[in-house]
Design a protein around this motif. Structure first.
Motif, mmCIF file in Angstrom:
data_model
loop_
_atom_site.group_PDB
_atom_site.id
_atom_site.type_symbol
_atom_site.label_atom_id
_atom_site.label_comp_id
_atom_site.label_asym_id
_atom_site.label_seq_id
_atom_site.Cartn_x
_atom_site.Cartn_y
_atom_site.Cartn_z
ATOM 1 N N VAL A 81 0.896 -1.154 0.000
ATOM 2 C CA VAL A 81 0.000 0.000 0.000
ATOM 3 C C VAL A 81 0.933 1.203 0.000
ATOM 4 O O VAL A 81 1.846 1.293 0.840
ATOM 5 C CB VAL A 81 -0.926 0.031 1.239
ATOM 6 N N LEU A 82 0.718 2.099 -0.972
ATOM 7 C CA LEU A 82 1.635 3.222 -1.155
ATOM 8 C C LEU A 82 0.906 4.555 -1.105
ATOM 9 O O LEU A 82 -0.170 4.701 -1.679
ATOM 10 C CB LEU A 82 2.349 3.110 -2.504
ATOM 11 N N ASP A 83 1.530 5.504 -0.478
ATOM 12 C CA ASP A 83 1.031 6.878 -0.461
ATOM 13 C C ASP A 83 1.692 7.611 -1.635
ATOM 14 O O ASP A 83 2.632 8.393 -1.464
ATOM 15 C CB ASP A 83 1.377 7.541 0.872
ATOM 16 N N LYS A 84 1.211 7.281 -2.830
ATOM 17 C CA LYS A 84 1.793 7.809 -4.068
ATOM 18 C C LYS A 84 0.736 7.727 -5.162
ATOM 19 O O LYS A 84 -0.141 6.867 -5.128
ATOM 20 C CB LYS A 84 3.029 6.989 -4.443
ATOM 21 N N ASP A 85 0.827 8.598 -6.145
ATOM 22 C CA ASP A 85 -0.100 8.600 -7.270
ATOM 23 C C ASP A 85 -0.044 7.253 -8.003
ATOM 24 O O ASP A 85 1.052 6.793 -8.370
ATOM 25 C CB ASP A 85 0.272 9.737 -8.232
ATOM 26 N N PRO A 86 -1.195 6.598 -8.229
ATOM 27 C CA PRO A 86 -1.188 5.281 -8.862
ATOM 28 C C PRO A 86 -0.623 5.290 -10.285
ATOM 29 O O PRO A 86 -0.037 4.295 -10.721
ATOM 30 C CB PRO A 86 -2.654 4.853 -8.846
ATOM 31 N N MET A 87 -0.762 6.397 -11.004
ATOM 32 C CA MET A 87 -0.209 6.481 -12.360
ATOM 33 C C MET A 87 1.327 6.485 -12.309
ATOM 34 O O MET A 87 1.978 5.853 -13.133
ATOM 35 C CB MET A 87 -0.708 7.736 -13.082
ATOM 36 N N GLU A 88 1.878 7.167 -11.329
ATOM 37 C CA GLU A 88 3.335 7.171 -11.155
ATOM 38 C C GLU A 88 3.828 5.788 -10.733
ATOM 39 O O GLU A 88 4.883 5.334 -11.180
ATOM 40 C CB GLU A 88 3.760 8.226 -10.127
ATOM 41 N N ILE A 89 3.062 5.141 -9.873
ATOM 42 C CA ILE A 89 3.414 3.776 -9.454
ATOM 43 C C ILE A 89 3.448 2.867 -10.671
ATOM 44 O O ILE A 89 4.400 2.099 -10.864
ATOM 45 C CB ILE A 89 2.404 3.238 -8.417
ATOM 46 N N LYS A 90 2.423 2.954 -11.517
ATOM 47 C CA LYS A 90 2.335 2.083 -12.694
ATOM 48 C C LYS A 90 3.499 2.327 -13.653
ATOM 49 O O LYS A 90 4.064 1.374 -14.196
ATOM 50 C CB LYS A 90 0.988 2.276 -13.407
ATOM 51 N N LYS A 91 3.887 3.577 -13.845
ATOM 52 C CA LYS A 91 5.045 3.870 -14.710
ATOM 53 C C LYS A 91 6.277 3.123 -14.221
ATOM 54 O O LYS A 91 7.017 2.532 -15.004
ATOM 55 C CB LYS A 91 5.334 5.375 -14.733
ATOM 56 N N THR A 92 6.491 3.161 -12.930
ATOM 57 C CA THR A 92 7.655 2.495 -12.347
ATOM 58 C C THR A 92 7.553 0.983 -12.483
ATOM 59 O O THR A 92 8.530 0.321 -12.845
ATOM 60 C CB THR A 92 7.807 2.883 -10.861
#
Length: 171
Positions: A81-92
């Motif tokens: 579970v991350l406190d980060k934008d899901p689109m940025e997570i997906k890019k990574t």
């Protein structure tokens, strides 16, 4: 019997995720090894997931709110579970799947806080390629185009290559 166990594990995973969403209301990642058959939790799959868990933990360390590694009938599963934008997570995660030597061996699914899957297509990336024939992975999986033995052989080969090249260990 195996199918019912897998279905129970999928239900348990959904229940687990629902609890995490209610508690944290943040995006999450599910990472599993692409390993067919009934023995999805073994020395190879566990080691692959542990190595990629370490990498993901390093990359996302400032944003990790919760992390879990569970051994299930579906094999080892890591949940973040991350406190980060899901689109940025997906890019990574797309970069990890596409560029890391073990990236082909895992599925890294990203969901937003409303449980919507963030897909490659949504992000403008092409569909994931099959690591054996270069067709789309989704089509090959649906058709069971390459058989379990060929897929296992590929995953084990990638794992051996990784261990030899990056850890200097013969497997």
């Amino acid at each position: 019997m195996i199918n019912s166990l897998e279905n129970n594990d999928k239900k348990n995973t959904c229940s687990f995720i629902n609890k995490l969403i209610r508690r944290y209301n943040m995006p999450y990642i599910l990472m599993k090894v692409n390993y067919p058959g009934t023995n999805k939790s073994n020395e190879i799959t566990n080691s692959i997931i542990e190595n990629l868990d370490d990498i993901m933990s390093d990359i996302f360390s400032p944003f990790i709110v919760f992390k879990s590694l569970r051994i299930t009938e579906e094999g080892p599963v890591v949940t973040f579970v991350l406190d980060k934008d899901p689109m940025e997570i997906k890019k990574t995660t797309v970069e990890i799947e596409d560029k890391h030597i073990l990236g082909d061996c895992v599925n890294i699914d990203v969901y937003d806080k409303d449980m919507n899957k963030i897909t490659r297509q949504l992000m403008g990336y092409p569909p994931r390629k099959c690591f054996i024939c270069d067709g789309t992975a989704k089509n090959c999986m649906k058709k069971n185009a390459h058989g379990n033995d060929r897929i296992i052989q590929y995953v084990v080969g990638k794992y051996r290559e990784y261990m030899e090249n990056f850890h200097g260990k013969k497997v």
